[in-house]
Design a protein around this motif. Sequence first.
Motif, PDB file in Angstrom:
ATOM      1  N   ARG A   1       0.953  -1.388   0.093  1.00  0.00           N
ATOM      2  CA  ARG A   1      -0.106  -0.234  -0.029  1.00  0.00           C
ATOM      3  C   ARG A   1       1.044   1.234  -0.018  1.00  0.00           C
ATOM      4  N   GLY A   2       0.677   2.232  -1.054  1.00  0.00           N
ATOM      5  CA  GLY A   2       1.367   3.232  -1.132  1.00  0.00           C
ATOM      6  C   GLY A   2       1.752   4.223   0.023  1.00  0.00           C
ATOM      7  N   ALA A   3       0.429   4.507   0.780  1.00  0.00           N
ATOM      8  CA  ALA A   3       0.320   5.290   1.635  1.00  0.00           C
ATOM      9  C   ALA A   3       1.316   4.706   3.055  1.00  0.00           C
ATOM     10  N   SER A   4       1.042   3.251   3.100  1.00  0.00           N
ATOM     11  CA  SER A   4       1.674   3.021   4.350  1.00  0.00           C
ATOM     12  C   SER A   4       3.300   2.784   4.016  1.00  0.00           C
ATOM     13  N   GLY A   5       3.726   2.773   2.598  1.00  0.00           N
ATOM     14  CA  GLY A   5       5.135   2.788   2.230  1.00  0.00           C
ATOM     15  C   GLY A   5       5.670   4.182   2.693  1.00  0.00           C
ATOM     16  N   ALA A   6       4.694   5.303   2.459  1.00  0.00           N
ATOM     17  CA  ALA A   6       5.333   6.560   2.751  1.00  0.00           C
ATOM     18  C   ALA A   6       5.561   6.762   4.219  1.00  0.00           C
ATOM     19  N   GLY A   7       4.799   6.073   5.027  1.00  0.00           N
ATOM     20  CA  GLY A   7       5.249   6.200   6.394  1.00  0.00           C
ATOM     21  C   GLY A   7       6.266   5.389   6.743  1.00  0.00           C
ATOM     22  N   GLN A   8       6.946   4.576   6.017  1.00  0.00           N
ATOM     23  CA  GLN A   8       8.065   3.820   6.195  1.00  0.00           C
ATOM     24  C   GLN A   8       9.461   4.480   5.678  1.00  0.00           C
ATOM     25  N   GLY A   9       9.124   5.544   4.876  1.00  0.00           N
ATOM     26  CA  GLY A   9      10.420   6.362   4.399  1.00  0.00           C
ATOM     27  C   GLY A   9      10.539   6.353   2.729  1.00  0.00           C
ATOM     28  N   ILE A  10       9.614   5.454   2.239  1.00  0.00           N
ATOM     29  CA  ILE A  10       9.385   5.429   0.878  1.00  0.00           C
ATOM     30  C   ILE A  10       8.930   6.723   0.167  1.00  0.00           C
ATOM     31  N   GLU A  11       9.191   7.299  -0.690  1.00  0.00           N
ATOM     32  CA  GLU A  11       8.525   8.735  -1.298  1.00  0.00           C
ATOM     33  C   GLU A  11       7.256   8.109  -1.760  1.00  0.00           C
TER      34      GLU A  11
ATOM     35  N   ALA B   1       5.070   9.115  -4.213  1.00  0.00           N
ATOM     36  CA  ALA B   1       4.821   8.843  -5.622  1.00  0.00           C
ATOM     37  C   ALA B   1       5.391   7.311  -5.825  1.00  0.00           C
ATOM     38  N   THR B   2       6.513   7.108  -5.586  1.00  0.00           N
ATOM     39  CA  THR B   2       7.191   5.842  -5.535  1.00  0.00           C
ATOM     40  C   THR B   2       6.392   4.674  -4.881  1.00  0.00           C
ATOM     41  N   GLY B   3       6.003   4.884  -3.657  1.00  0.00           N
ATOM     42  CA  GLY B   3       5.154   3.628  -3.236  1.00  0.00           C
ATOM     43  C   GLY B   3       3.917   3.659  -3.744  1.00  0.00           C
ATOM     44  N   ASP B   4       3.111   4.775  -4.309  1.00  0.00           N
ATOM     45  CA  ASP B   4       1.976   4.374  -5.169  1.00  0.00           C
ATOM     46  C   ASP B   4       2.072   3.700  -6.188  1.00  0.00           C
ATOM     47  N   TYR B   5       3.247   3.790  -7.070  1.00  0.00           N
ATOM     48  CA  TYR B   5       3.528   3.162  -8.351  1.00  0.00           C
ATOM     49  C   TYR B   5       3.659   1.577  -7.789  1.00  0.00           C
TER      50      TYR B   5
ATOM     51  N   GLY C   1       2.405   0.029  -5.316  1.00  0.00           N
ATOM     52  CA  GLY C   1       0.893  -0.324  -5.119  1.00  0.00           C
ATOM     53  C   GLY C   1       0.012  -0.708  -6.441  1.00  0.00           C
ATOM     54  N   MET C   2       0.287   0.181  -7.211  1.00  0.00           N
ATOM     55  CA  MET C   2      -0.246  -0.037  -8.824  1.00  0.00           C
ATOM     56  C   MET C   2       0.214  -1.340  -9.174  1.00  0.00           C
ATOM     57  N   LEU C   3       1.339  -1.609  -9.138  1.00  0.00           N
ATOM     58  CA  LEU C   3       2.198  -3.057  -9.757  1.00  0.00           C
ATOM     59  C   LEU C   3       1.567  -3.882  -8.893  1.00  0.00           C
ATOM     60  N   ALA C   4       1.431  -3.799  -7.456  1.00  0.00           N
ATOM     61  CA  ALA C   4       0.676  -4.955  -6.671  1.00  0.00           C
ATOM     62  C   ALA C   4      -0.919  -5.122  -7.361  1.00  0.00           C
TER      63      ALA C   4
ATOM     64  N   GLY D   1      -2.947   4.727 -12.947  1.00  0.00           N
ATOM     65  CA  GLY D   1      -1.880   5.084 -13.495  1.00  0.00           C
ATOM     66  C   GLY D   1      -1.201   6.202 -12.928  1.00  0.00           C
ATOM     67  N   ASN D   2      -1.974   6.790 -12.272  1.00  0.00           N
ATOM     68  CA  ASN D   2      -1.145   8.015 -11.544  1.00  0.00           C
ATOM     69  C   ASN D   2      -1.030   7.721 -10.287  1.00  0.00           C
ATOM     70  N   PRO D   3       0.047   8.389  -9.395  1.00  0.00           N
ATOM     71  CA  PRO D   3       0.120   8.262  -7.761  1.00  0.00           C
ATOM     72  C   PRO D   3      -0.987   9.320  -7.291  1.00  0.00           C
ATOM     73  N   TYR D   4      -1.200   9.392  -6.096  1.00  0.00           N
ATOM     74  CA  TYR D   4      -1.886  10.037  -5.119  1.00  0.00           C
ATOM     75  C   TYR D   4      -3.471   9.817  -5.464  1.00  0.00           C
ATOM     76  N   PHE D   5      -3.826   8.628  -6.191  1.00  0.00           N
ATOM     77  CA  PHE D   5      -5.202   8.288  -6.457  1.00  0.00           C
ATOM     78  C   PHE D   5      -5.233   6.824  -6.050  1.00  0.00           C
ATOM     79  N   SER D   6      -6.344   6.580  -5.338  1.00  0.00           N
ATOM     80  CA  SER D   6      -6.668   5.273  -4.777  1.00  0.00           C
ATOM     81  C   SER D   6      -7.311   4.499  -5.979  1.00  0.00           C
TER      82      SER D   6
END
Length: 241
Positions: free
Chosen positions: A62-72, A74-78, A80-83, A139-144
């Motif tokens: 989950r991109g939002a969770s990754g952001a809480g662990q130090g991952i940027e 936008a990168t986390g959201d991408y 998540g999209m691959l997941a 296909g875009n970060p910041y969108f669920s």
Amino acid sequence: MKKVQKPKYQRILLKLSGEALGGEDGIGICPGFLQEMARQIAEVRQLGVQVVVVVGGGNIFRGASGAGQGIERATGDYMGMLATVINALALQDALEKLGVATRMQSAISMSQVAEPFIRRRAVRHLEKDRVVIFGGGTGNPYFSTDTAAALRANEIGAEVILKATKVDGIYDSDPKINPKAKRYDQVSYAEALGKRLKVMDSTAFSLCMDNKMPIIVFDLFKAHNLKRVVLGEKVGTLVTN
């Protein structure tokens, strides 16, 4: 003579969370839950209903969770999209083992495993009685993936969004924590916003409200529930005008 069951909806969008694919723990892919979802989708296809599926990826990343662990973010959201693409491939495999023709389209280009998202092509697949699975979110970060579901439902002309969850509708509080939580049979968009009921994230919900797209939140883990919803039975909670 056996009475022919006539579905209330002819074209639906089913929103599956990644956690649902993960089973009880909500992690990884649970074969039993995956097969049950595929069986229920196959069941409504036999009624002649056109089915589009949008899958989440929270069981893997989950991109939002990754952001809480130090991952940027936008990168986390991408990631998540691959997941979501992994989950979409798993669902496609389960459906095809039941003899259901499917096509998978991804908002992120990966031609070896999925078609690119093309609206007209997706609609044509539906007209040819294929289940269409959308992966890659918007296909875009910041969108669920909720936003992806709302967007695709409007794009392909779905009549309703069916949001599959582990509870049997929308409550005024968490029924797992509060045994006295009140369940709603039907709620308006305005009431859901005013009471801050957790239907979808705000972007997705606004898109549905602006385009008058009804949402039904229901429990997919009860056998034949998807079929019951499609036939118009009072299952789950309806969000409408």
